[in-house]
Each structure stands twice: as structure tokens, then as C-alpha cells.
Design a protein around this motif. Sequence first.
Motif, mmCIF file in Angstrom:
data_model
loop_
_atom_site.group_PDB
_atom_site.id
_atom_site.type_symbol
_atom_site.label_atom_id
_atom_site.label_comp_id
_atom_site.label_asym_id
_atom_site.label_seq_id
_atom_site.Cartn_x
_atom_site.Cartn_y
_atom_site.Cartn_z
ATOM 1 N N ASN A 3 0.842 -1.200 0.000
ATOM 2 C CA ASN A 3 0.000 0.000 0.000
ATOM 3 C C ASN A 3 0.870 1.240 0.000
ATOM 4 O O ASN A 3 0.943 1.930 0.979
ATOM 5 N N LEU A 4 1.570 1.467 -1.110
ATOM 6 C CA LEU A 4 2.489 2.583 -1.168
ATOM 7 C C LEU A 4 1.711 3.840 -1.496
ATOM 8 O O LEU A 4 0.851 3.825 -2.349
ATOM 9 N N ASN A 5 2.043 4.916 -0.840
ATOM 10 C CA ASN A 5 1.352 6.166 -1.136
ATOM 11 C C ASN A 5 2.356 7.297 -1.174
ATOM 12 O O ASN A 5 2.847 7.670 -2.225
ATOM 13 N N LEU A 6 2.734 7.814 -0.021
ATOM 14 C CA LEU A 6 3.602 8.993 0.016
ATOM 15 C C LEU A 6 5.065 8.569 0.195
ATOM 16 O O LEU A 6 5.414 7.905 1.170
ATOM 17 N N ILE A 7 5.908 8.982 -0.760
ATOM 18 C CA ILE A 7 7.317 8.587 -0.777
ATOM 19 C C ILE A 7 8.181 9.834 -0.658
ATOM 20 O O ILE A 7 8.020 10.789 -1.427
ATOM 21 N N LEU A 8 9.097 9.828 0.289
ATOM 22 C CA LEU A 8 10.061 10.916 0.460
ATOM 23 C C LEU A 8 11.398 10.461 -0.093
ATOM 24 O O LEU A 8 11.893 9.377 0.249
ATOM 25 N N ILE A 9 12.002 11.291 -0.957
ATOM 26 C CA ILE A 9 13.308 10.975 -1.546
ATOM 27 C C ILE A 9 14.282 12.077 -1.186
ATOM 28 O O ILE A 9 13.980 13.268 -1.344
ATOM 29 N N VAL A 10 15.460 11.690 -0.676
ATOM 30 C CA VAL A 10 16.476 12.676 -0.290
ATOM 31 C C VAL A 10 17.794 12.339 -0.975
ATOM 32 O O VAL A 10 18.159 11.177 -1.121
ATOM 33 N N ASN A 11 18.484 13.379 -1.391
ATOM 34 C CA ASN A 11 19.767 13.234 -2.079
ATOM 35 C C ASN A 11 20.667 14.360 -1.589
ATOM 36 O O ASN A 11 20.541 15.509 -2.027
ATOM 37 N N LEU A 12 21.565 14.047 -0.664
ATOM 38 C CA LEU A 12 22.429 15.061 -0.068
ATOM 39 C C LEU A 12 23.742 15.149 -0.833
ATOM 40 O O LEU A 12 24.460 14.150 -0.986
ATOM 41 N N GLY A 13 24.037 16.340 -1.332
ATOM 42 C CA GLY A 13 25.301 16.598 -1.992
ATOM 43 C C GLY A 13 26.210 17.438 -1.113
ATOM 44 O O GLY A 13 25.841 17.817 0.002
ATOM 45 N N SER A 14 27.380 17.756 -1.609
ATOM 46 C CA SER A 14 28.360 18.496 -0.814
ATOM 47 C C SER A 14 27.849 19.869 -0.405
ATOM 48 O O SER A 14 28.092 20.322 0.713
ATOM 49 N N THR A 15 27.125 20.537 -1.302
ATOM 50 C CA THR A 15 26.610 21.874 -0.981
ATOM 51 C C THR A 15 25.134 22.014 -1.340
ATOM 52 O O THR A 15 24.651 23.123 -1.556
ATOM 53 N N SER A 16 24.427 20.902 -1.401
ATOM 54 C CA SER A 16 22.999 20.965 -1.725
ATOM 55 C C SER A 16 22.231 19.860 -1.028
ATOM 56 O O SER A 16 22.790 18.814 -0.690
ATOM 57 N N THR A 17 20.937 20.116 -0.804
ATOM 58 C CA THR A 17 20.011 19.109 -0.312
ATOM 59 C C THR A 17 18.871 19.026 -1.311
ATOM 60 O O THR A 17 18.113 19.985 -1.483
ATOM 61 N N LYS A 18 18.775 17.883 -1.996
ATOM 62 C CA LYS A 18 17.705 17.674 -2.971
ATOM 63 C C LYS A 18 16.635 16.812 -2.321
ATOM 64 O O LYS A 18 16.937 15.752 -1.751
ATOM 65 N N ILE A 19 15.393 17.269 -2.409
ATOM 66 C CA ILE A 19 14.277 16.587 -1.758
ATOM 67 C C ILE A 19 13.125 16.477 -2.744
ATOM 68 O O ILE A 19 12.880 17.408 -3.529
ATOM 69 N N ALA A 20 12.420 15.365 -2.694
ATOM 70 C CA ALA A 20 11.223 15.206 -3.518
ATOM 71 C C ALA A 20 10.183 14.399 -2.753
ATOM 72 O O ALA A 20 10.525 13.537 -1.939
ATOM 73 N N ILE A 21 8.922 14.698 -3.003
ATOM 74 C CA ILE A 21 7.807 13.943 -2.447
ATOM 75 C C ILE A 21 6.970 13.422 -3.609
ATOM 76 O O ILE A 21 6.595 14.184 -4.512
ATOM 77 N N TYR A 22 6.708 12.130 -3.589
ATOM 78 C CA TYR A 22 5.894 11.500 -4.625
ATOM 79 C C TYR A 22 4.698 10.801 -3.995
ATOM 80 O O TYR A 22 4.786 10.265 -2.883
ATOM 81 N N LYS A 23 3.587 10.823 -4.719
ATOM 82 C CA LYS A 23 2.457 9.955 -4.422
ATOM 83 C C LYS A 23 2.506 8.867 -5.469
ATOM 84 O O LYS A 23 2.109 9.086 -6.611
ATOM 85 N N ASP A 24 3.031 7.714 -5.084
ATOM 86 C CA ASP A 24 3.374 6.687 -6.057
ATOM 87 C C ASP A 24 4.280 7.326 -7.116
ATOM 88 O O ASP A 24 5.353 7.762 -6.789
ATOM 89 N N ARG A 25 3.851 7.449 -8.375
ATOM 90 C CA ARG A 25 4.713 8.021 -9.423
ATOM 91 C C ARG A 25 4.435 9.494 -9.700
ATOM 92 O O ARG A 25 5.085 10.099 -10.538
ATOM 93 N N GLU A 26 3.467 10.063 -9.001
ATOM 94 C CA GLU A 26 3.124 11.467 -9.209
ATOM 95 C C GLU A 26 3.982 12.352 -8.303
ATOM 96 O O GLU A 26 3.983 12.197 -7.089
ATOM 97 N N CYS A 27 4.705 13.285 -8.913
ATOM 98 C CA CYS A 27 5.557 14.189 -8.136
ATOM 99 C C CYS A 27 4.707 15.275 -7.501
ATOM 100 O O CYS A 27 4.060 16.066 -8.190
#
Length: 359
Positions: A3-27
Motif C-alpha cells: 500500500n504505497l502512497n507517500l514517498i520521500l526521496i532525499v539526495n544530499l550533496g556536498s553543498t545541496s540538499t535535494k528533496i522530492a515527495i511522490y504519491k506513487d509516481r506522481e511528483c
Amino acid sequence: MNNLNLILIVNLGSTSTKIAIYKDRECIGQETIRHESDDQFHTFSDIWDQYSFRRKIIEDYVTANGYNLSDLSLIVSRGAPVKAMNSGTYRINEAMVQDAKSRKYGNHPCGVGCTIAYDIAGELGITALTVDAPCIDELIPEARYTGWKNVYRKSFYQALNQKSVGRKLASKLGKEYEEMNAIIIHMGGGMSIAAHHQGKVEDVNNGLDGDGPMAPERAGTLPVGEVLKAAFSGEYTYPQLYSMVNGKGGIYQILGTKDGREVEGMISDGNILAKEVYDSMIYQIAKSIGAAAVTLKGEVDAIALTGGLAYSSYIVSGISKWCEFIAPIHLFPGENEIESLLEGALNGMNGQWPIQEYV
């Protein structure tokens, strides 16, 4: 699928924080937060001191998009530098986090990202995953040895984007990834030139340790004798020398910028040094592609250029001039790491890929 719904994705770089929230495949939302001009960010002496700072940014982003952490059903982080792994999707577990914290296998902010993901997931009772970590190791024995006893070449590269582009390229060619031979070049702050042989990266340079072509912020392969002279000159500390290899080397050290657009502006303005240095970087990339073609015994279905610098027509045309005789060249500009993390995580949760355990 679970029952996947809300997905948090994090990608930490040297001088950046990239974040995304998806509802299944919808950004639902995606943002890159830059830290170069953040005074607080520059007070941290070590990347692990950034844990609370980075975690608050991530939690605030979830809240700003109208959700609570308790709404999350899955967290995905870019992989940490840990011991050698197979390609695929992994559960972030205690062993992985402890190896990242140990710094034994390298030290990168994505280790902090994995730890944040693991901690939040543990508090919520949900799963934390990572996909195609940079320490994937599929090297053949011939690619490992050096001229020093007990010093071996390591597999450490931009595996997440390399593997994702490999699958996209194979699909474009009407093949399975496991049927294709290709040379894929990730061109960003660092460079990785990988020989993909029937689903495995059998040879690739380790740009973090100074292997391969010059890059915007990495020195690439250097004359060892000159490095030894600098190391014993008394003019530099180890951290200073290492930063000249990774972080403040390459184009940045010579021209004072890591931004390819600025370099190309210099070239347009008639800066001879900028043109010679940039053309030299292109030449070194081309030589590395030629070497990768040898590892594939000349049986190369395609060459793919990816990463931020693949947007540059100057670089693409320069590489094409040297290498188009080897195989057709395809472009996949950008890093697309968030999308690759999502795809790998969903493949794992769907049962298309096994979710592997790090031990």
C-alpha cells in the motif's frame, strides 16, 4: 505492490540538499536547496555535524507541502560510501549506517542522508531504501591491479545515473541491458567513464581518488612524481592536497570556476587559457572512452553522454570529433538521480527487483 502512497526521496550533496515527495509516481514537490551562501552551513567542521541541520530542512520541506512525517510510507536516499555491493535496491539497515559513519570506505554527505532516512523510517515503523550506491563493484580482475602490492583500483563512481542511463540506452536500442555493450560517460563535477558489458560495469575510473580525466572540480590522473614532491614539500597539509585532487582541483584550480557555462563564456571572449584547458578536459575524456572501447574488445553498441555537462554542445561536439568512429553517440543530459531512486525503489517494492540486505 504494498500500500504505497507517500514517498520521500532525499539526495544530499556536498553543498545541496535535494528533496522530492511522490504519491506513487506522481511528483507532489521537488526542490534543490543550495547551501553555498548559508553562513550556518559553513560553520560545520565535518559533514556528520550537519545531521540536525539537514534533517530539519527535510522535515520542514515535508511540512511545507502540507504533510506530516507520519503520512510517509517509504523513504529513499541516495546511497552512501560503504563496502562493495551488488547493483540494485537495498534496505538501509543498521550495518549500512554504521559503515557509513565509520568513514572507512569514504566520507560523503549521502552517508548522512542514509542515516537520516534510516532514523526517520525507524521512528515511523516504515522502510528506508537506497538504489545503486556508488560502491557497486562489478570490476573484472584485470581492472583491479596497480603497480603497487596491496594497492588496488576501487569501483566507486556515479553508479545511480550510470545504471539508469544504461537501462534507458538499452531500451532505445531495442535491447535488454544484459545484452548490450556500451560506454557511458557521466560528466558533472566529477567524471566516470564506464564500460558496460552485458549488464555489468567491468571497468570504470574512480574520480574521487584522482583516477581518470580532469573534471570541473577534480584533478584527474596526475604525474605521481609531482604529487610526491608536493606531498613532501612542507607547503601543504594532507587535507589541502586532497582538496586539490577532489573538490578544488581540475578546472576550478586552473580557471577559478566549476561552472562550465562560465568557462565557455571565457572561451567566447577569446580567453586562450580557458580554451586550452577545456579542450584538454575533452581530450582526456575522449582518451578514456578509447580505453573503455579496448576493454570491450571494440564491440561497442553505443556511447552515451550524461550528467550536467552533457547539455553543453561545445563538449558534445568535441567528444564526437574524437570518438564518433567508435560507436553512435546518444545524449541523456542531466543527472536524474531523484527519478532513478524512485524507479529503483518502486521496482523493489513491486517485487520486480529483490530488496537486498546489506551485511
